[in-house]
Design a protein around this motif. Structure first.
Motif, PDB file in Angstrom:
ATOM      1  N   GLY A   1      78.600  72.564  38.581  1.00 31.07           N
ATOM      2  CA  GLY A   1      79.598  73.620  38.565  1.00 31.07           C
ATOM      3  C   GLY A   1      81.005  73.166  38.904  1.00 31.07           C
ATOM      4  N   VAL A   2      81.278  71.860  38.819  1.00 29.65           N
ATOM      5  CA  VAL A   2      82.612  71.354  39.123  1.00 29.65           C
ATOM      6  C   VAL A   2      83.641  72.048  38.223  1.00 29.65           C
ATOM      7  N   LEU A   3      84.790  72.326  38.762  1.00 20.92           N
ATOM      8  CA  LEU A   3      85.888  73.080  38.146  1.00 20.92           C
ATOM      9  C   LEU A   3      85.677  74.590  38.243  1.00 20.92           C
ATOM     10  N   ARG A   4      84.415  75.010  38.274  1.00 23.63           N
ATOM     11  CA  ARG A   4      84.109  76.445  38.320  1.00 23.63           C
ATOM     12  C   ARG A   4      83.879  76.935  39.737  1.00 23.63           C
ATOM     13  N   ILE A   5      83.127  76.170  40.533  1.00 15.47           N
ATOM     14  CA  ILE A   5      82.791  76.579  41.901  1.00 15.47           C
ATOM     15  C   ILE A   5      83.974  76.322  42.831  1.00 15.47           C
ATOM     16  N   SER A   6      84.317  77.301  43.627  1.00 16.67           N
ATOM     17  CA  SER A   6      85.442  77.173  44.561  1.00 16.67           C
ATOM     18  C   SER A   6      85.022  76.433  45.827  1.00 16.67           C
ATOM     19  N   GLY A   7      85.950  75.675  46.385  1.00 19.76           N
ATOM     20  CA  GLY A   7      85.696  74.996  47.649  1.00 19.76           C
ATOM     21  C   GLY A   7      85.924  75.932  48.822  1.00 19.76           C
ATOM     22  N   ALA A   8      85.524  75.496  50.005  1.00 22.32           N
ATOM     23  CA  ALA A   8      85.703  76.297  51.217  1.00 22.32           C
ATOM     24  C   ALA A   8      87.185  76.551  51.453  1.00 22.32           C
ATOM     25  N   GLY A   9      87.541  77.814  51.660  1.00 18.71           N
ATOM     26  CA  GLY A   9      88.940  78.188  51.823  1.00 18.71           C
ATOM     27  C   GLY A   9      89.644  77.455  52.941  1.00 18.71           C
ATOM     28  N   GLU A  10      88.962  77.275  54.075  1.00 22.92           N
ATOM     29  CA  GLU A  10      89.578  76.612  55.222  1.00 22.92           C
ATOM     30  C   GLU A  10      89.919  75.159  54.898  1.00 22.92           C
ATOM     31  N   GLU A  11      89.011  74.483  54.176  1.00 22.37           N
ATOM     32  CA  GLU A  11      89.284  73.088  53.839  1.00 22.37           C
ATOM     33  C   GLU A  11      90.380  72.979  52.784  1.00 22.37           C
ATOM     34  N   VAL A  12      90.396  73.903  51.832  1.00 19.77           N
ATOM     35  CA  VAL A  12      91.469  73.907  50.827  1.00 19.77           C
ATOM     36  C   VAL A  12      92.826  74.063  51.518  1.00 19.77           C
ATOM     37  N   ASP A  13      92.904  74.991  52.478  1.00 13.15           N
ATOM     38  CA  ASP A  13      94.154  75.212  53.212  1.00 13.15           C
ATOM     39  C   ASP A  13      94.537  73.981  54.033  1.00 13.15           C
TER      40      ASP A  13
END
Length: 291
Positions: A123-135
């Motif tokens: 699901g790469v590109l489709r699945i979102s990463g953890a919001g805290e880590e993205v921030d």
């Protein structure tokens, strides 16, 4: 403050390797800026060595830096305040720090994706990463600014999500709305030479590297479950943002054609030097047949 530095020194000498949460990093930055110009963050050296490693010969910037590892809080303070440092997100492409003619953040994030083979993730590109880590990753990039040379992450999807966030926050889409109809029309004949001439050089460079990533993802669709249509459905609304909802399907089809005709559009693809030797991956994508 001397007591705090002494405690940090003792922890590091004992092999302290626990990474501070992103919220703690922000707190430490704010506190250190107020108290001492020379304090270095008490987090593992490897992490910040990757984030702040400097190579001036590859850097397009008016600023210079003498440290060979990571800048001190004092250096960050003299450059810009922590809260006002936003060199990449929401900034025009031609105003961002560059590496090899491309915004540094694009080169660094794609390097991480290829180095760690994130393109194999389901699901790469489709699945979102953890919001805290993205921030947290975004804060790293903001602080590093023109000196960004690498990142560390626990979640590969968070790195991909940050790349998509960067694209979504561009003031003008990578393929501007004013050229969108031209791209859609040319996709019907698989001839993109004319619309590509309308794009600024930096837009073409970014698009070229992103299309290469898409082809690599499709190459391993048996592992990541992302075929050409899936990839186009996810990224077309980001790369070709438009206020005209009725153009959504057309933009997806146009992106599919660009992925399929990558060699015709960009010829002999050469990845950035910073990515190291990925010639095998490049050759594999050349042989990719998309049906």
């Amino acid at each position: 403050m001397g007591c705090c530095q002494s405690l940090v020194a003792r922890l590091l000498s004992k092999g302290f390797r626990k990474r501070a949460p992103s919220s703690s990093i922000e707190h430490l930055l704010s506190k250190s800026l107020e108290e001492d110009d020379s304090v270095l963050l008490p987090v593992e050296r490897e992490t910040f060595s990757g984030v702040f490693k400097v190579s001036e010969t590859k850097l397009t910037t008016k600023q210079t830096i003498t440290t060979s590892e990571r800048p001190s809080i004092g250096f960050i303070r003299k450059s810009k305040s922590f809260s006002d440092t936003h060199p990449y997100f929401g900034v025009n492409l031609d105003k961002q720090p560059e590496i090899e003619g491309v915004p540094a953040i694009v080169i660094v994030l794609l390097k991480y994706i290829f180095d760690h083979k994130i393109y194999l993730e389901k699901g790469v590109l489709r699945i979102s990463g953890a919001g805290e880590e993205v921030d947290g990753l975004r804060r790293y990039c903001d602080i590093a600014g023109p000196h960004l040379r690498g990142i560390e992450a626990n979640d590969g999807h968070a790195v991909v999500s940050l790349l998509k966030k960067w694209l979504n926050m561009l003031p003008e889409p990578l393929i501007p709305d004013s050229f969108l109809t031209k791209f859609i029309e040319c996709a019907k004949t698989n001839n993109f030479s004319e619309p590509m001439n309308f794009l600024a050089e930096i837009n073409k460079n970014v698009l070229k590297h992103l299309l290469f990533l898409m082809r690599v993802v499709i190459l391993y669709q048996d592992k990541n479950l992302m075929n050409c249509r899936n990839v186009s459905n996810v990224l077309a609304p980001t790369i070709m943002r438009s206020l005209k909802i009725d153009l959504l399907t057309s933009t997806v089809l146009a992106l599919e054609q660009m992925i399929t005709n990558f060699e015709q559009i960009f010829g002999d693809y050469k990845p950035p030097e910073m990515w190291g030797n990925i010639s095998t991956l490049v050759e594999q994508t050349r042989l990719l047949q998309i049906t």
